[in-house]
Design a protein around this motif. Sequence first.
Motif, PDB file in Angstrom:
ATOM      1  N   VAL A  41       0.866  -1.176   0.000  1.00 52.87           N
ATOM      2  CA  VAL A  41       0.000   0.000   0.000  1.00 52.87           C
ATOM      3  C   VAL A  41       0.906   1.231   0.000  1.00 52.87           C
ATOM      4  CG1 VAL A  41      -1.726   1.317   1.295  1.00 52.87           C
ATOM      5  CG2 VAL A  41      -1.867  -1.188   1.205  1.00 52.87           C
ATOM      6  N   VAL A  42       0.670   2.111  -0.961  1.00 53.68           N
ATOM      7  CA  VAL A  42       1.454   3.343  -1.063  1.00 53.68           C
ATOM      8  C   VAL A  42       0.783   4.398  -0.197  1.00 53.68           C
ATOM      9  CG1 VAL A  42       2.309   5.140  -2.615  1.00 53.68           C
ATOM     10  CG2 VAL A  42       2.155   2.771  -3.420  1.00 53.68           C
ATOM     11  N   LYS A  43       1.549   4.983   0.709  1.00 54.77           N
ATOM     12  CA  LYS A  43       1.046   6.080   1.537  1.00 54.77           C
ATOM     13  C   LYS A  43       1.688   7.363   1.034  1.00 54.77           C
ATOM     14  CE  LYS A  43      -0.248   3.316   5.389  1.00 54.77           C
ATOM     15  NZ  LYS A  43      -0.582   3.331   6.780  1.00 54.77           N
ATOM     16  N   LEU A  44       0.832   8.314   0.689  1.00 57.67           N
ATOM     17  CA  LEU A  44       1.264   9.568   0.080  1.00 57.67           C
ATOM     18  C   LEU A  44       0.902  10.751   0.949  1.00 57.67           C
ATOM     19  CD1 LEU A  44      -0.196   9.046  -3.509  1.00 57.67           C
ATOM     20  CD2 LEU A  44       2.180   8.725  -2.829  1.00 57.67           C
ATOM     21  N   GLU A  45       1.632  11.830   0.744  1.00 59.94           N
ATOM     22  CA  GLU A  45       1.247  13.121   1.301  1.00 59.94           C
ATOM     23  C   GLU A  45       0.882  14.007   0.122  1.00 59.94           C
ATOM     24  OE1 GLU A  45       2.920  16.742   4.096  1.00 59.94           O
ATOM     25  OE2 GLU A  45       4.298  15.169   3.455  1.00 59.94           O
ATOM     26  N   LEU A  46      -0.288  14.619   0.188  1.00 56.28           N
ATOM     27  CA  LEU A  46      -0.706  15.568  -0.837  1.00 56.28           C
ATOM     28  C   LEU A  46      -0.092  16.915  -0.485  1.00 56.28           C
ATOM     29  CD1 LEU A  46      -4.447  14.528  -1.068  1.00 56.28           C
ATOM     30  CD2 LEU A  46      -2.580  13.820  -2.560  1.00 56.28           C
ATOM     31  N   LEU A  47       0.574  17.514  -1.450  1.00 59.05           N
ATOM     32  CA  LEU A  47       1.311  18.751  -1.217  1.00 59.05           C
ATOM     33  C   LEU A  47       0.656  19.945  -1.893  1.00 59.05           C
ATOM     34  CD1 LEU A  47       4.868  17.297  -1.923  1.00 59.05           C
ATOM     35  CD2 LEU A  47       3.788  17.610   0.313  1.00 59.05           C
ATOM     36  N   GLY A  48       0.950  21.136  -1.411  1.00 61.53           N
ATOM     37  CA  GLY A  48       0.460  22.365  -2.013  1.00 61.53           C
ATOM     38  C   GLY A  48      -1.053  22.404  -2.028  1.00 61.53           C
ATOM     39  N   ALA A  49      -1.609  22.834  -3.150  1.00 60.67           N
ATOM     40  CA  ALA A  49      -3.063  22.966  -3.274  1.00 60.67           C
ATOM     41  C   ALA A  49      -3.782  21.633  -3.116  1.00 60.67           C
ATOM     42  CB  ALA A  49      -3.410  23.599  -4.625  1.00 60.67           C
ATOM     43  N   CYS A  50      -3.123  20.522  -3.443  1.00 59.99           N
ATOM     44  CA  CYS A  50      -3.767  19.208  -3.326  1.00 59.99           C
ATOM     45  C   CYS A  50      -4.101  18.872  -1.877  1.00 59.99           C
ATOM     46  CB  CYS A  50      -2.873  18.108  -3.909  1.00 59.99           C
ATOM     47  SG  CYS A  50      -2.746  18.156  -5.697  1.00 59.99           S
ATOM     48  N   GLY A  51      -3.306  19.364  -0.940  1.00 61.02           N
ATOM     49  CA  GLY A  51      -3.533  19.057   0.463  1.00 61.02           C
ATOM     50  C   GLY A  51      -4.792  19.670   1.026  1.00 61.02           C
ATOM     51  N   SER A  52      -5.255  20.763   0.434  1.00 55.75           N
ATOM     52  CA  SER A  52      -6.438  21.438   0.963  1.00 55.75           C
ATOM     53  C   SER A  52      -7.602  21.469  -0.019  1.00 55.75           C
ATOM     54  CB  SER A  52      -6.072  22.874   1.361  1.00 55.75           C
ATOM     55  OG  SER A  52      -5.592  23.578   0.232  1.00 55.75           O
ATOM     56  N   CYS A  53      -7.443  20.843  -1.169  1.00 56.29           N
ATOM     57  CA  CYS A  53      -8.490  20.865  -2.198  1.00 56.29           C
ATOM     58  C   CYS A  53      -9.646  19.943  -1.817  1.00 56.29           C
ATOM     59  CB  CYS A  53      -7.900  20.425  -3.535  1.00 56.29           C
ATOM     60  SG  CYS A  53      -9.107  20.325  -4.866  1.00 56.29           S
ATOM     61  N   ARG A  54     -10.867  20.415  -1.996  1.00 59.71           N
ATOM     62  CA  ARG A  54     -12.043  19.594  -1.698  1.00 59.71           C
ATOM     63  C   ARG A  54     -12.181  18.421  -2.671  1.00 59.71           C
ATOM     64  NH1 ARG A  54     -17.065  21.923  -1.782  1.00 59.71           N
ATOM     65  NH2 ARG A  54     -17.740  20.391  -0.268  1.00 59.71           N
ATOM     66  N   MET A  55     -11.523  18.500  -3.809  1.00 59.70           N
ATOM     67  CA  MET A  55     -11.602  17.430  -4.804  1.00 59.70           C
ATOM     68  C   MET A  55     -10.457  16.426  -4.664  1.00 59.70           C
ATOM     69  SD  MET A  55     -14.375  18.020  -6.301  1.00 59.70           S
ATOM     70  CE  MET A  55     -14.291  16.900  -7.669  1.00 59.70           C
ATOM     71  N   SER A  56      -9.680  16.528  -3.600  1.00 54.78           N
ATOM     72  CA  SER A  56      -8.507  15.674  -3.453  1.00 54.78           C
ATOM     73  C   SER A  56      -8.856  14.191  -3.388  1.00 54.78           C
ATOM     74  CB  SER A  56      -7.666  16.095  -2.247  1.00 54.78           C
ATOM     75  OG  SER A  56      -8.424  16.056  -1.063  1.00 54.78           O
ATOM     76  N   THR A  57     -10.012  13.835  -2.844  1.00 54.10           N
ATOM     77  CA  THR A  57     -10.423  12.429  -2.804  1.00 54.10           C
ATOM     78  C   THR A  57     -10.583  11.891  -4.222  1.00 54.10           C
ATOM     79  OG1 THR A  57     -11.580  12.756  -0.725  1.00 54.10           O
ATOM     80  CG2 THR A  57     -12.190  10.811  -1.984  1.00 54.10           C
ATOM     81  N   MET A  58     -11.232  12.663  -5.076  1.00 51.58           N
ATOM     82  CA  MET A  58     -11.421  12.248  -6.460  1.00 51.58           C
ATOM     83  C   MET A  58     -10.079  12.190  -7.193  1.00 51.58           C
ATOM     84  SD  MET A  58     -13.790  13.894  -9.459  1.00 51.58           S
ATOM     85  CE  MET A  58     -15.275  13.589  -8.550  1.00 51.58           C
ATOM     86  N   THR A  59      -9.244  13.179  -6.980  1.00 47.72           N
ATOM     87  CA  THR A  59      -7.920  13.207  -7.610  1.00 47.72           C
ATOM     88  C   THR A  59      -7.120  11.983  -7.195  1.00 47.72           C
ATOM     89  OG1 THR A  59      -7.897  15.623  -7.677  1.00 47.72           O
ATOM     90  CG2 THR A  59      -5.764  14.516  -7.804  1.00 47.72           C
ATOM     91  N   LEU A  60      -7.171  11.647  -5.926  1.00 48.96           N
ATOM     92  CA  LEU A  60      -6.419  10.492  -5.431  1.00 48.96           C
ATOM     93  C   LEU A  60      -6.906   9.211  -6.083  1.00 48.96           C
ATOM     94  CD1 LEU A  60      -4.273   9.468  -3.365  1.00 48.96           C
ATOM     95  CD2 LEU A  60      -6.221   8.911  -1.918  1.00 48.96           C
ATOM     96  N   LYS A  61      -8.214   8.984  -6.088  1.00 47.93           N
ATOM     97  CA  LYS A  61      -8.755   7.721  -6.597  1.00 47.93           C
ATOM     98  C   LYS A  61      -8.739   7.647  -8.122  1.00 47.93           C
ATOM     99  CE  LYS A  61      -9.524   5.631  -2.802  1.00 47.93           C
ATOM    100  NZ  LYS A  61      -8.682   4.494  -2.470  1.00 47.93           N
ATOM    101  N   ALA A  62      -9.210   8.695  -8.787  1.00 48.91           N
ATOM    102  CA  ALA A  62      -9.359   8.647 -10.244  1.00 48.91           C
ATOM    103  C   ALA A  62      -8.064   8.961 -10.982  1.00 48.91           C
ATOM    104  CB  ALA A  62     -10.451   9.614 -10.693  1.00 48.91           C
ATOM    105  N   GLY A  63      -7.151   9.627 -10.335  1.00 50.32           N
ATOM    106  CA  GLY A  63      -5.915  10.000 -11.013  1.00 50.32           C
ATOM    107  C   GLY A  63      -4.701   9.275 -10.479  1.00 50.32           C
ATOM    108  N   VAL A  64      -4.368   9.560  -9.243  1.00 49.93           N
ATOM    109  CA  VAL A  64      -3.128   9.054  -8.656  1.00 49.93           C
ATOM    110  C   VAL A  64      -3.156   7.531  -8.505  1.00 49.93           C
ATOM    111  CG1 VAL A  64      -1.617   9.167  -6.639  1.00 49.93           C
ATOM    112  CG2 VAL A  64      -2.710  11.255  -7.484  1.00 49.93           C
ATOM    113  N   GLU A  65      -4.174   7.006  -7.836  1.00 55.53           N
ATOM    114  CA  GLU A  65      -4.238   5.559  -7.617  1.00 55.53           C
ATOM    115  C   GLU A  65      -4.317   4.801  -8.939  1.00 55.53           C
ATOM    116  OE1 GLU A  65      -6.314   2.956  -4.315  1.00 55.53           O
ATOM    117  OE2 GLU A  65      -7.798   3.623  -5.789  1.00 55.53           O
ATOM    118  N   GLU A  66      -5.129   5.286  -9.853  1.00 53.36           N
ATOM    119  CA  GLU A  66      -5.264   4.622 -11.158  1.00 53.36           C
ATOM    120  C   GLU A  66      -3.928   4.573 -11.903  1.00 53.36           C
ATOM    121  OE1 GLU A  66      -7.548   5.652 -15.234  1.00 53.36           O
ATOM    122  OE2 GLU A  66      -8.810   5.615 -13.445  1.00 53.36           O
TER     123      GLU A  66
END
Length: 87
Positions: A41-66
Motif C-alpha cells: 500500500v502506497v502512503k502519500l502526502e498531498l502537497l500544495g493545493a492538493c492538500g487542501s483541495c475539496r476534490m482531493s479524494t477524487m484526484t487520489l482515486k481517479a488519477g493518482v491511484e489509477e
Amino acid sequence: MNTLVNTDLTDKVEKALDTIRPYLEADGGNVKILEITEEKVVKLELLGACGSCRMSTMTLKAGVEEAIIKAVPEIRGVEAINITPLN
C-alpha cells in the motif's frame, strides 16, 4: 512507520507519479511518497493545493491511484495521510 520497503518498487511508483505530476503541478499541487508498506500500500502526502483541495479524494482515486496501479500492478492500494474529505 515502516521505511520504504523496496527501492525498485519505489522507483516504479515514482515513474508512475511522474506521468501525472504535470497535471497536479498545473493546479498548484503535488504528491510525495511517504511509505510503501509490506502489504504493498502506497502512503502519500498531498502537497500544495492538493492538500487542501475539496476534490482531493477524487484526484487520489481517479488519477493518482489509477496511474500507480496501472503502471505497478503489484501495488494493492493508495492512501493519502492528509486528504480533505468532501462535504
